[in-house]
Design an enzyme around this catalytic site. Structure first.
Site, PDB file in Angstrom:
ATOM      1  N   THR A 262       1.372   4.458   1.567  1.00  0.00           N
ATOM      2  CA  THR A 262       2.094   5.035   2.700  1.00  0.00           C
ATOM      3  C   THR A 262       3.075   4.028   3.276  1.00  0.00           C
ATOM      4  O   THR A 262       4.213   4.368   3.615  1.00  0.00           O
ATOM      5  CB  THR A 262       1.116   5.521   3.790  1.00  0.00           C
ATOM      6  N   CYS A 263       2.646   2.797   3.360  1.00  0.00           N
ATOM      7  CA  CYS A 263       3.479   1.734   3.930  1.00  0.00           C
ATOM      8  C   CYS A 263       4.728   1.503   3.090  1.00  0.00           C
ATOM      9  O   CYS A 263       5.826   1.341   3.619  1.00  0.00           O
ATOM     10  CB  CYS A 263       2.675   0.439   4.021  1.00  0.00           C
ATOM     11  N   SER A 264       4.563   1.470   1.788  1.00  0.00           N
ATOM     12  CA  SER A 264       5.669   1.152   0.876  1.00  0.00           C
ATOM     13  C   SER A 264       6.552   2.349   0.555  1.00  0.00           C
ATOM     14  O   SER A 264       7.713   2.172   0.177  1.00  0.00           O
ATOM     15  CB  SER A 264       5.118   0.600  -0.441  1.00  0.00           C
TER      16      SER A 264
ATOM     17  N   THR B  21       0.841  -1.194   0.000  1.00  0.00           N
ATOM     18  CA  THR B  21       0.000   0.000   0.000  1.00  0.00           C
ATOM     19  C   THR B  21       0.882   1.253   0.000  1.00  0.00           C
ATOM     20  O   THR B  21       2.045   1.202   0.401  1.00  0.00           O
ATOM     21  CB  THR B  21      -0.961  -0.006   1.203  1.00  0.00           C
TER      22      THR B  21
END
Length: 182
Positions: free
Chosen positions: A55-57, A53
């Site tokens: 923001t996560c990546s 996803t």
């Protein structure tokens, strides 16, 4: 969840590389427990809504990966990224992110996440049940400090990010160290 609370005992189903398996997919199942990851270590654990996803990546995982040496300098032995994703997805995500310093923990069924009170519905995004974004400093299986994004609820319209960022967690470690030294 809060400081002073012991993490729940959970078994995680992981896939680990094993060349003795042979073939194009040399992996085998290996169960790992909460103790395997946290006993006798001081670690940073962070969790997020999903592998791959935005923001996560783009921010959270790369920030912890790049800052690993800074965390080590503050007494951290390991950094773990957890998500309510299966081991296949977590391993592919770790590979795509070229992780060398952060280890991924697949909470495929969401059992750990549920037991610490961070399991939320993300049906509004087509995700189903996932983890709310948080980070923690964990010492020998006990939460030392907790960093939870605001607004914990099912089907939240936004994805808050900041409280659980690598920068925030590292600043906490440095401040706590300075206070002890003073």
């Amino acid at each position: 969840m809060k400081a002073g609370v012991k993490l729940p005992d959970v078994t995680f189903r992981t896939r680990v590389r094993d060349e003795s398996v042979g073939g194009p997919n040399p992996f085998r199942w290996e169960d790992k427990t909460t103790a395997d990851y946290f006993a006798g270590k001081r670690v940073v654990l962070f969790s997020l809504p999903g592998a791959f996803t935005p923001t996560c990546s783009t921010y959270q995982l790369p920030g912890f990966e790049k800052g690993f040496a800074d965390f080590q300098a503050e007494g951290i032995d390991a950094i773990y990224c957890m998500s309510v994703n299966d081991s296949f997805v977590m391993n592919k995500w770790a590979e795509s992110q070229n992780l060398k310093n952060v280890d991924v923990i697949p909470d495929g069924s969401g059992e750990f996440t549920r037991r610490i009170g961070m399991l939320v519905a993300k049906d509004n995004l087509g995700f189903g049940n996932r983890s709310w974004r948080y980070a923690a400093i964990v010492d020998n299986g006990v939460v030392e400090a907790w960093f939870e994004e605001p607004g914990l609820c099912d089907n939240h319209g936004e994805d808050p990010y900041g409280v659980s960022s690598p920068e925030t967690v590292l600043e906490h470690l440095k401040t706590a160290k300075a206070e002890v030294a003073a």
